[in-house]
Design an enzyme around this catalytic site. Sequence first.
Site, mmCIF file in Angstrom:
data_model
loop_
_atom_site.group_PDB
_atom_site.id
_atom_site.type_symbol
_atom_site.label_atom_id
_atom_site.label_comp_id
_atom_site.label_asym_id
_atom_site.label_seq_id
_atom_site.Cartn_x
_atom_site.Cartn_y
_atom_site.Cartn_z
ATOM 1 N N ASN A 1 38.976 67.596 80.291
ATOM 2 C CA ASN A 1 39.062 69.251 80.475
ATOM 3 C C ASN A 1 37.118 69.952 80.978
ATOM 4 O O ASN A 1 36.636 70.361 80.193
ATOM 5 C CB ASN A 1 40.028 70.158 80.015
ATOM 6 N N LYS B 1 37.100 72.539 82.058
ATOM 7 C CA LYS B 1 36.875 74.728 82.611
ATOM 8 C C LYS B 1 36.246 74.705 83.623
ATOM 9 O O LYS B 1 35.685 74.396 84.982
ATOM 10 C CB LYS B 1 36.521 75.042 81.141
ATOM 11 N N HIS C 1 47.546 75.850 78.667
ATOM 12 C CA HIS C 1 46.187 76.005 77.856
ATOM 13 C C HIS C 1 46.153 77.716 77.311
ATOM 14 O O HIS C 1 46.611 78.766 77.654
ATOM 15 C CB HIS C 1 44.708 75.542 79.025
ATOM 16 N N GLU D 1 43.965 79.027 76.600
ATOM 17 C CA GLU D 1 42.780 80.002 77.119
ATOM 18 C C GLU D 1 43.473 80.594 78.581
ATOM 19 O O GLU D 1 42.911 82.373 78.722
ATOM 20 C CB GLU D 1 41.214 79.341 77.738
ATOM 21 N N GLU E 1 47.051 71.622 70.430
ATOM 22 C CA GLU E 1 45.305 72.622 70.330
ATOM 23 C C GLU E 1 45.360 73.406 69.316
ATOM 24 O O GLU E 1 46.082 74.481 69.887
ATOM 25 C CB GLU E 1 44.795 72.781 71.965
ATOM 26 N N GLY F 1 36.901 74.663 71.240
ATOM 27 C CA GLY F 1 35.214 75.360 71.637
ATOM 28 C C GLY F 1 34.534 76.293 70.094
ATOM 29 O O GLY F 1 33.168 76.914 70.282
ATOM 30 N N SER G 1 37.424 70.703 69.805
ATOM 31 C CA SER G 1 36.797 69.671 68.984
ATOM 32 C C SER G 1 36.111 68.679 68.552
ATOM 33 O O SER G 1 36.072 68.737 67.613
ATOM 34 C CB SER G 1 36.399 70.890 67.486
HETATM 35 P P1 PGA Z 1 36.853 71.693 73.192
HETATM 36 O O1 PGA Z 1 38.018 72.298 73.958
HETATM 37 O O2 PGA Z 1 36.759 70.568 73.447
HETATM 38 O O3 PGA Z 1 35.522 72.600 73.499
HETATM 39 O O4 PGA Z 1 37.058 72.363 71.842
HETATM 40 C C1 PGA Z 1 39.400 71.550 74.039
HETATM 41 C C2 PGA Z 1 40.019 72.241 75.055
HETATM 42 O O5 PGA Z 1 40.175 73.136 74.957
HETATM 43 O O6 PGA Z 1 41.044 71.598 75.871
#
Ligand code: PGA
Length: 253
Positions: free
Chosen positions: A10, A12, A96, A98, A168, A174, A214
């Site tokens: 992803n 982003k 997601h 976010e 997740e 993140g 992460s």
């Molecule tokens: P990250 O993000 O690996 O940077 O923690 C995962 C995600 O949001 O899909």
Amino acid sequence: MPRTPIVAGNWKMFTTARTGRELAAAIVKGCASLSGVHVGVFPPFPYLNVVADVLKGSSVALGGQNCYPANEGAYTGEVSPTMLKDVGCRYVIIGHSERRHGLGETDEFVNRKLHAALDAGLDVILCVGETIEQRKAGKTEVVLEGQLAGGLAAFRADLAPRLTIAYEPCWAIGTGVNATPEQAQAAHAFIRRGYADLVSPQAAAGLTIQYGGSVKPDNAAALMAQPDVDGALVGGASLKADSFLAIVRAAVA
Ligand code: PGA
């Protein structure tokens, strides 16, 4: 039942046309001789076409990071599932955290997207996961249960092969603090049981459940060694070909 893991990158709101093209080319090269894993990349919308060109003829699939639940219409700034399909996407990420927490998306809206995406012929990665406050309050399972029931409302069992769920936990995204393999396994097993009740035990046995939050080359193998962890949804570590490919290799090890 053996399940083929899926490792998804992803991206982003990162990359440019040039760095996206280079990253995709390096991933294609690194995946050329690999089997036993599905690999997908999820670039920002403006670069889908650019990356689609690079992926052509390779085993690496293209996906969108989001979609709007209608095929066309007066929805300024939105992108439809049929448009994603048209530019060569196989997958779309839905729900997601976010978008749920940063942009206020509800389970009801997530569910509308899920159906629109499936109707358009896209495979769906549905994200679920609790916040740190919810985990600390002992509400992880209640939250997952609600997101599954809401997100999968009116989902038909015959579409099960086109659905992946990504667990997740918001507190792991993140942050550099991944769920431990034991925490991930517990949540994944809970999701699989809940999905068996919602859809069918047979569909649940075949359901691919990715872990996200992460994931890095040094924790990927331990996470994916858990019996109910079938791959990874990778954010930060998917922006460098070396680290993403190391995670892909860990999925087949
Ligand atoms: P990250 O993000 O690996 O940077 O923690 C995962 C995600 O949001 O899909």
